[in-house]
Motif scaffolding. Structure first.
Motif, PDB file in Angstrom:
ATOM      1  N   ILE A 189      34.073  46.208  27.344  1.00  0.00           N
ATOM      2  CA  ILE A 189      32.688  46.074  27.815  1.00  0.00           C
ATOM      3  C   ILE A 189      32.344  44.640  28.227  1.00  0.00           C
ATOM      4  N   LEU A 190      32.589  43.682  27.348  1.00  0.00           N
ATOM      5  CA  LEU A 190      32.157  42.314  27.646  1.00  0.00           C
ATOM      6  C   LEU A 190      32.957  41.678  28.774  1.00  0.00           C
ATOM      7  N   TYR A 191      34.263  41.893  28.731  1.00  0.00           N
ATOM      8  CA  TYR A 191      35.129  41.263  29.735  1.00  0.00           C
ATOM      9  C   TYR A 191      34.827  41.769  31.155  1.00  0.00           C
ATOM     10  N   PRO A 192      34.859  43.079  31.394  1.00  0.00           N
ATOM     11  CA  PRO A 192      34.565  43.539  32.765  1.00  0.00           C
ATOM     12  C   PRO A 192      33.135  43.233  33.211  1.00  0.00           C
ATOM     13  N   SER A 193      32.177  43.298  32.290  1.00  0.00           N
ATOM     14  CA  SER A 193      30.788  43.047  32.696  1.00  0.00           C
ATOM     15  C   SER A 193      30.563  41.582  33.055  1.00  0.00           C
ATOM     16  N   SER A 194      31.128  40.685  32.244  1.00  0.00           N
ATOM     17  CA  SER A 194      30.910  39.272  32.552  1.00  0.00           C
ATOM     18  C   SER A 194      31.618  38.898  33.857  1.00  0.00           C
ATOM     19  N   ASN A 195      32.734  39.559  34.165  1.00  0.00           N
ATOM     20  CA  ASN A 195      33.436  39.253  35.426  1.00  0.00           C
ATOM     21  C   ASN A 195      32.583  39.562  36.651  1.00  0.00           C
ATOM     22  N   VAL A 196      31.728  40.571  36.540  1.00  0.00           N
ATOM     23  CA  VAL A 196      30.818  40.886  37.655  1.00  0.00           C
ATOM     24  C   VAL A 196      29.868  39.702  37.885  1.00  0.00           C
ATOM     25  N   ILE A 197      29.374  39.145  36.787  1.00  0.00           N
ATOM     26  CA  ILE A 197      28.437  38.006  36.900  1.00  0.00           C
ATOM     27  C   ILE A 197      29.166  36.756  37.403  1.00  0.00           C
ATOM     28  N   PHE A 198      30.394  36.552  36.899  1.00  0.00           N
ATOM     29  CA  PHE A 198      31.160  35.373  37.349  1.00  0.00           C
ATOM     30  C   PHE A 198      31.524  35.483  38.838  1.00  0.00           C
ATOM     31  N   ALA A 199      31.766  36.712  39.294  1.00  0.00           N
ATOM     32  CA  ALA A 199      32.212  36.913  40.683  1.00  0.00           C
ATOM     33  C   ALA A 199      31.141  36.528  41.703  1.00  0.00           C
ATOM     34  N   VAL A 200      29.882  36.581  41.303  1.00  0.00           N
ATOM     35  CA  VAL A 200      28.832  36.289  42.288  1.00  0.00           C
ATOM     36  C   VAL A 200      28.312  34.855  42.183  1.00  0.00           C
ATOM     37  N   GLN A 201      29.084  34.023  41.474  1.00  0.00           N
ATOM     38  CA  GLN A 201      28.713  32.604  41.435  1.00  0.00           C
ATOM     39  C   GLN A 201      28.883  31.983  42.817  1.00  0.00           C
ATOM     40  N   ASP A 202      29.900  32.454  43.559  1.00  0.00           N
ATOM     41  CA  ASP A 202      30.163  31.842  44.864  1.00  0.00           C
ATOM     42  C   ASP A 202      30.113  32.847  46.005  1.00  0.00           C
ATOM     43  N   LYS A 203      29.495  34.001  45.732  1.00  0.00           N
ATOM     44  CA  LYS A 203      29.224  34.887  46.876  1.00  0.00           C
ATOM     45  C   LYS A 203      27.933  35.663  46.662  1.00  0.00           C
ATOM     46  N   ASN A 204      27.261  35.896  47.776  1.00  0.00           N
ATOM     47  CA  ASN A 204      25.983  36.589  47.728  1.00  0.00           C
ATOM     48  C   ASN A 204      26.222  38.093  47.532  1.00  0.00           C
ATOM     49  N   PRO A 205      25.739  38.652  46.417  1.00  0.00           N
ATOM     50  CA  PRO A 205      25.975  40.081  46.161  1.00  0.00           C
ATOM     51  C   PRO A 205      25.506  40.973  47.303  1.00  0.00           C
ATOM     52  N   ALA A 206      24.462  40.558  47.994  1.00  0.00           N
ATOM     53  CA  ALA A 206      23.917  41.373  49.088  1.00  0.00           C
ATOM     54  C   ALA A 206      24.906  41.494  50.238  1.00  0.00           C
ATOM     55  N   GLU A 207      25.849  40.561  50.297  1.00  0.00           N
ATOM     56  CA  GLU A 207      26.799  40.573  51.418  1.00  0.00           C
ATOM     57  C   GLU A 207      28.133  41.234  51.061  1.00  0.00           C
ATOM     58  N   ILE A 208      28.242  41.735  49.839  1.00  0.00           N
ATOM     59  CA  ILE A 208      29.496  42.390  49.447  1.00  0.00           C
ATOM     60  C   ILE A 208      29.534  43.788  50.069  1.00  0.00           C
ATOM     61  N   LYS A 209      30.632  44.046  50.783  1.00  0.00           N
ATOM     62  CA  LYS A 209      30.751  45.336  51.496  1.00  0.00           C
ATOM     63  C   LYS A 209      31.039  46.466  50.517  1.00  0.00           C
ATOM     64  N   PRO A 210      30.339  47.564  50.641  1.00  0.00           N
ATOM     65  CA  PRO A 210      30.644  48.721  49.791  1.00  0.00           C
ATOM     66  C   PRO A 210      32.064  49.229  50.073  1.00  0.00           C
ATOM     67  N   ALA A 211      32.692  49.826  49.081  1.00  0.00           N
ATOM     68  CA  ALA A 211      34.027  50.410  49.262  1.00  0.00           C
ATOM     69  C   ALA A 211      33.945  51.570  50.256  1.00  0.00           C
ATOM     70  N   ALA A 212      35.102  51.937  50.790  1.00  0.00           N
ATOM     71  CA  ALA A 212      35.156  53.052  51.750  1.00  0.00           C
ATOM     72  C   ALA A 212      34.468  54.280  51.148  1.00  0.00           C
TER      73      ALA A 212
END
Ligand code: HEC
Length: 183
Positions: free
Chosen positions: A51-74
């Protein structure tokens, strides 16, 4: 007759006093019970990895990218990356913040063991404070995501890192290795 009337209240008083004393043994530590219906299934390491590891990775991943610009998967409905899923973008960041804040409750549930068999150190004075640090950091990330505010997410990601590290430096990284964790 007068004596008789007097004696009864004194006797009742004594019974009351002894009843109270029996119910509250002085300074006996109260063993905390889990809330009704709550169950512990995993050790602390499994909760961290699951729980903690995968959830925190989501927060860490958007430190340098805008979540609004992440393309949805196919096919977002089966995406395993929350950021590219049906509940992706800023919503995924909101959800990760909530996951961390809610997971704080799992860290204070009585009955959980660490991977080395020791009990999770719920009774230690600093444990609730360290858990609260995680809860606060999670809620900060949640609010930053709700506001879609990139600066605040950066700030919140810093708080998440600190919350993880504050506890790990005390209870995980032990000179004696894994056997000494959780003490
Ligand atoms: C209140 C204390 C506490 C907090 C807060 C905490 N951890 Fe942990 N974490 C531990 C302890 C103790 C262990 C070792 C558990 C065990 O071995 O059973 C651990 C283990 C882990 C592991 C597994 C390491 C291994 O041995 O494979 C991961 C991954 C992890 N934590 C990630 C995180 C992340 C990410 C955060 C912050 C979002 C975090 N933890 C917050 C106490 C904490």
């Amino acid at each position: 007759m007068r004596m008789y009337v007097l004696l009864i209240p004194v006797g009742m008083l004594l019974m009351l006093v002894s009843a109270c004393t029996a119910q509250q043994p002085p300074s006996a530590p109260q063993k905390e019970a889990a809330p009704a219906g709550a169950q512990v299934q995993g050790d602390l390491r499994q909760v961290m990895r699951g729980i903690l590891y995968p959830s925190s990775n989501v927060i860490f991943a958007v430190q340098d990218k805008n979540p609004a610009e992440i393309k949805p998967a196919a096919d977002p409905t089966t995406a395993t990356d929350p950021l590219a899923s049906t509940y992706g973008g800023w919503t995924a960041v909101e959800n990760a913040g909530i996951a961390l804040a809610e997971a704080a409750n799992l860290l204070i549930l009585p009955g959980r063991k660490c991977s080395n068999g020791r009990a999770v150190p719920l009774q230690n004075a600093d444990w609730p404070t360290l858990v609260q640090g995680l809860r606060d950091a999670g809620m900060k990330a949640y609010k930053a995501a709700q506001a879609k505010n990139q600066d605040n997410i950066l700030d919140a990601a810093g708080d998440v890192t600190t919350a993880c590290e504050n506890c790990h430096s005390k209870y995980r990284e032990k000179p004696g290795g894994e056997a000494d964790r959780c003490m």
